[in-house]
Motif scaffolding. Structure first.
Motif, PDB file in Angstrom:
ATOM      1  N   ALA A 166      -9.645   7.310  46.847  1.00  0.00           N
ATOM      2  CA  ALA A 166      -8.693   7.381  47.960  1.00  0.00           C
ATOM      3  C   ALA A 166      -8.243   5.997  48.396  1.00  0.00           C
ATOM      4  CB  ALA A 166      -9.326   8.122  49.138  1.00  0.00           C
ATOM      5  N   ASP A 167      -9.074   4.990  48.124  1.00  0.00           N
ATOM      6  CA  ASP A 167      -8.739   3.615  48.482  1.00  0.00           C
ATOM      7  C   ASP A 167      -7.961   2.903  47.371  1.00  0.00           C
ATOM      8  OD1 ASP A 167      -9.125   1.947  50.822  1.00  0.00           O
ATOM      9  OD2 ASP A 167     -10.261   0.580  49.536  1.00  0.00           O
ATOM     10  N   GLY A 168      -7.654   3.635  46.299  1.00  0.00           N
ATOM     11  CA  GLY A 168      -6.804   3.090  45.250  1.00  0.00           C
ATOM     12  C   GLY A 168      -7.510   2.411  44.096  1.00  0.00           C
ATOM     13  N   HIS A 169      -8.838   2.506  44.027  1.00  0.00           N
ATOM     14  CA  HIS A 169      -9.571   1.865  42.934  1.00  0.00           C
ATOM     15  C   HIS A 169      -9.497   2.709  41.658  1.00  0.00           C
ATOM     16  CE1 HIS A 169     -11.227  -1.168  45.614  1.00  0.00           C
ATOM     17  NE2 HIS A 169     -11.539  -0.200  46.459  1.00  0.00           N
ATOM     18  N   GLN A 170      -9.567   2.035  40.524  1.00  0.00           N
ATOM     19  CA  GLN A 170      -9.599   2.709  39.226  1.00  0.00           C
ATOM     20  C   GLN A 170     -11.055   2.913  38.832  1.00  0.00           C
ATOM     21  OE1 GLN A 170      -6.619   3.724  37.796  1.00  0.00           O
ATOM     22  NE2 GLN A 170      -5.881   2.960  39.768  1.00  0.00           N
ATOM     23  N   LEU A 171     -11.430   4.146  38.537  1.00  0.00           N
ATOM     24  CA  LEU A 171     -12.844   4.473  38.362  1.00  0.00           C
ATOM     25  C   LEU A 171     -13.175   4.926  36.948  1.00  0.00           C
ATOM     26  CD1 LEU A 171     -13.424   6.569  41.623  1.00  0.00           C
ATOM     27  CD2 LEU A 171     -13.672   4.096  41.312  1.00  0.00           C
ATOM     28  N   THR A 172     -14.340   4.500  36.485  1.00  0.00           N
ATOM     29  CA  THR A 172     -14.980   5.062  35.313  1.00  0.00           C
ATOM     30  C   THR A 172     -16.297   5.654  35.794  1.00  0.00           C
ATOM     31  OG1 THR A 172     -14.026   3.411  33.816  1.00  0.00           O
ATOM     32  CG2 THR A 172     -15.983   4.600  33.047  1.00  0.00           C
ATOM     33  N   CYS A 173     -16.508   6.930  35.542  1.00  0.00           N
ATOM     34  CA  CYS A 173     -17.670   7.633  36.091  1.00  0.00           C
ATOM     35  C   CYS A 173     -18.643   7.995  34.970  1.00  0.00           C
ATOM     36  CB  CYS A 173     -17.211   8.883  36.822  1.00  0.00           C
ATOM     37  SG  CYS A 173     -16.111   8.522  38.218  1.00  0.00           S
ATOM     38  N   LEU A 174     -19.843   7.468  35.054  1.00  0.00           N
ATOM     39  CA  LEU A 174     -20.858   7.671  34.026  1.00  0.00           C
ATOM     40  C   LEU A 174     -22.007   8.512  34.561  1.00  0.00           C
ATOM     41  CD1 LEU A 174     -21.084   4.030  32.572  1.00  0.00           C
ATOM     42  CD2 LEU A 174     -19.631   5.924  31.788  1.00  0.00           C
ATOM     43  N   THR A 175     -22.479   9.436  33.737  1.00  0.00           N
ATOM     44  CA  THR A 175     -23.642  10.249  34.073  1.00  0.00           C
ATOM     45  C   THR A 175     -24.816   9.815  33.194  1.00  0.00           C
ATOM     46  OG1 THR A 175     -23.202  11.958  32.420  1.00  0.00           O
ATOM     47  CG2 THR A 175     -22.071  12.154  34.549  1.00  0.00           C
ATOM     48  N   HIS A 176     -25.952  10.487  33.384  1.00  0.00           N
ATOM     49  CA  HIS A 176     -27.130  10.151  32.574  1.00  0.00           C
ATOM     50  C   HIS A 176     -26.873  10.400  31.091  1.00  0.00           C
ATOM     51  CE1 HIS A 176     -31.310   9.332  31.740  1.00  0.00           C
ATOM     52  NE2 HIS A 176     -31.448  10.506  31.136  1.00  0.00           N
ATOM     53  N   GLN A 177     -25.970  11.328  30.803  1.00  0.00           N
ATOM     54  CA  GLN A 177     -25.631  11.597  29.397  1.00  0.00           C
ATOM     55  C   GLN A 177     -24.830  10.444  28.786  1.00  0.00           C
ATOM     56  OE1 GLN A 177     -25.456  14.097  31.822  1.00  0.00           O
ATOM     57  NE2 GLN A 177     -27.414  14.827  30.981  1.00  0.00           N
ATOM     58  N   ASP A 178     -24.165   9.668  29.632  1.00  0.00           N
ATOM     59  CA  ASP A 178     -23.315   8.572  29.156  1.00  0.00           C
ATOM     60  C   ASP A 178     -24.055   7.245  29.055  1.00  0.00           C
ATOM     61  OD1 ASP A 178     -20.991  10.250  29.200  1.00  0.00           O
ATOM     62  OD2 ASP A 178     -20.951   9.992  31.386  1.00  0.00           O
ATOM     63  N   ILE A 179     -25.086   7.051  29.870  1.00  0.00           N
ATOM     64  CA  ILE A 179     -25.763   5.758  29.930  1.00  0.00           C
ATOM     65  C   ILE A 179     -27.209   5.935  30.369  1.00  0.00           C
ATOM     66  CG2 ILE A 179     -24.976   5.365  32.310  1.00  0.00           C
ATOM     67  CD1 ILE A 179     -24.877   2.357  31.667  1.00  0.00           C
ATOM     68  N   SER A 180     -28.087   5.186  29.733  1.00  0.00           N
ATOM     69  CA  SER A 180     -29.489   5.113  30.143  1.00  0.00           C
ATOM     70  C   SER A 180     -29.749   3.678  30.566  1.00  0.00           C
ATOM     71  CB  SER A 180     -30.416   5.512  28.991  1.00  0.00           C
ATOM     72  OG  SER A 180     -31.769   5.302  29.346  1.00  0.00           O
ATOM     73  N   ILE A 181     -29.962   3.455  31.855  1.00  0.00           N
ATOM     74  CA  ILE A 181     -30.088   2.080  32.346  1.00  0.00           C
ATOM     75  C   ILE A 181     -31.395   1.426  31.926  1.00  0.00           C
ATOM     76  CG2 ILE A 181     -28.566   2.513  34.305  1.00  0.00           C
ATOM     77  CD1 ILE A 181     -31.076   2.491  36.100  1.00  0.00           C
ATOM     78  N   GLU A 182     -32.320   2.210  31.364  1.00  0.00           N
ATOM     79  CA  GLU A 182     -33.569   1.616  30.877  1.00  0.00           C
ATOM     80  C   GLU A 182     -33.419   1.036  29.477  1.00  0.00           C
ATOM     81  OE1 GLU A 182     -34.818   5.875  31.761  1.00  0.00           O
ATOM     82  OE2 GLU A 182     -32.892   4.863  32.021  1.00  0.00           O
ATOM     83  N   ASN A 183     -32.228   1.166  28.896  1.00  0.00           N
ATOM     84  CA  ASN A 183     -32.002   0.759  27.517  1.00  0.00           C
ATOM     85  C   ASN A 183     -30.822  -0.208  27.438  1.00  0.00           C
ATOM     86  OD1 ASN A 183     -30.574   1.119  24.772  1.00  0.00           O
ATOM     87  ND2 ASN A 183     -32.588   2.037  24.403  1.00  0.00           N
ATOM     88  N   ALA A 184     -31.078  -1.440  27.002  1.00  0.00           N
ATOM     89  CA  ALA A 184     -30.036  -2.470  26.976  1.00  0.00           C
ATOM     90  C   ALA A 184     -28.878  -2.090  26.059  1.00  0.00           C
ATOM     91  CB  ALA A 184     -30.637  -3.804  26.540  1.00  0.00           C
TER      92      ALA A 184
END
Length: 291
Positions: A22-40
């Motif tokens: 709503a504030d005009g930002h361009q978003l990329t939305c990631l879920t656990h299926q898209d990224i595992s933050i424990e893995n570089a």
């Protein structure tokens, strides 16, 4: 601004998506299926494609009691994951916003004044320790960071009751005739809608650092539940009990109210009182409290 949200399907992630879009930002939305933050490698594969100016991490291990028996998993997600994100962001000159918890406090059980950002932390659970470790990694590694401590989140995307105290109480209040609730832990439950509005303001400031962000006021879980039932028109017998009587696996802070004056000064955003936010949440047309 190009923003990547990690954990976009959660209750905070979904409200962030609405507020930032709503504030005009361009978003990329990631879920656990898209990224595992424990893995570089997973971090690089997911984030190299979106080239964000800002990464917002809402992913976390929030099973407070279970963390006592599996601290390695809690630290992998809450500490080492943020460490890898901080390293990636520092390498690519990307801003990082990460959410932490009021559970980084707790040692001062009889404390009265709300905690400010420069007060010394003292976590008393494996979960709290893992969240504090994640804070330290980000603050030490990533020069352009926002670390935001918050408390007791509830939002529309958590209507299953998973991680949403309000929805859990609405369900239990209809299923049971009597409930026992802890009345000696003081904190401030916070709407994800309000928190998202505050974050949308904060990221435009370039005032990096550590922030506290909760609703105004303070309460106990017993008082919070009783207010939910009163506003929703649910009749159920509630009994106040002590932390010792509840016998949870993990120790909780007896007092973890956060002072949010720094955030208000920087952003000009003032959180509503927790009772006002709760009333707004329960009156939402998306929420049918009569189900």
């Amino acid at each position: 601004m190009q923003i990547t949200i990690i954990g976009a399907r959660g209750q905070l992630g979904q409200d962030l998506r609405l507020s930032l879009a709503a504030d005009g930002h361009q978003l990329t939305c990631l879920t656990h299926q898209d990224i595992s933050i424990e893995n570089a490698a997973s971090i690089e594969a997911a984030l190299d494609q979106s080239s964000p100016n800002l990464i917002i991490n809402t992913a976390a291990y929030n099973k407070v009691d279970q963390a006592e028996s599996e601290p390695d998993i809690a630290f992998a997600i809450n500490a080492l994951g943020p460490r890898l994100l901080a390293q990636y962001c520092q390498k690519h000159k990307i801003c990082l916003l990460h959410f932490s918890s009021d559970y980084v406090f707790g040692l001062e059980g009889l404390r009265k004044p709300a905690y400010k950002e420069n007060d010394p932390p003292g976590p008393i659970s494996a979960y709290g320790q893992s969240k504090l470790a994640g804070e330290y990694f980000i603050r030490a590694i990533c020069s352009q960071h926002y670390v935001v401590r918050t408390c007791g989140l509830y939002g529309k995307a958590g209507k299953t009751g998973n991680g949403n105290f309000v929805e859990t109480m609405l369900r239990l209040g209809k299923e049971r005739d009597e409930l026992s609730l802890i009345n000696d832990q003081h904190c401030t439950p916070t709407s994800t809608h309000d928190l998202s509005a505050a974050i949308t303001r904060l990221i435009t400031t370039d005032q990096f650092g550590l922030y506290h962000a909760t609703s105004q006021g303070k309460t106990t879980w017993y008082e919070f539940a009783q207010t939910i039932f009163d506003l929703a028109g649910i009749e159920v017998q509630t009994n106040p009990i002590t932390t010792e009587q509840y016998q949870a696996a993990a120790e909780r802070p007896r007092f973890s109210v956060l002072d949010c004056s720094k955030l208000e000064e920087v952003t000009g955003f003032s959180f509503p009182h927790w009772k006002q936010s709760l009333s707004t949440y329960l009156e939402s047309p998306d929420l049918d409290i009569n189900k």
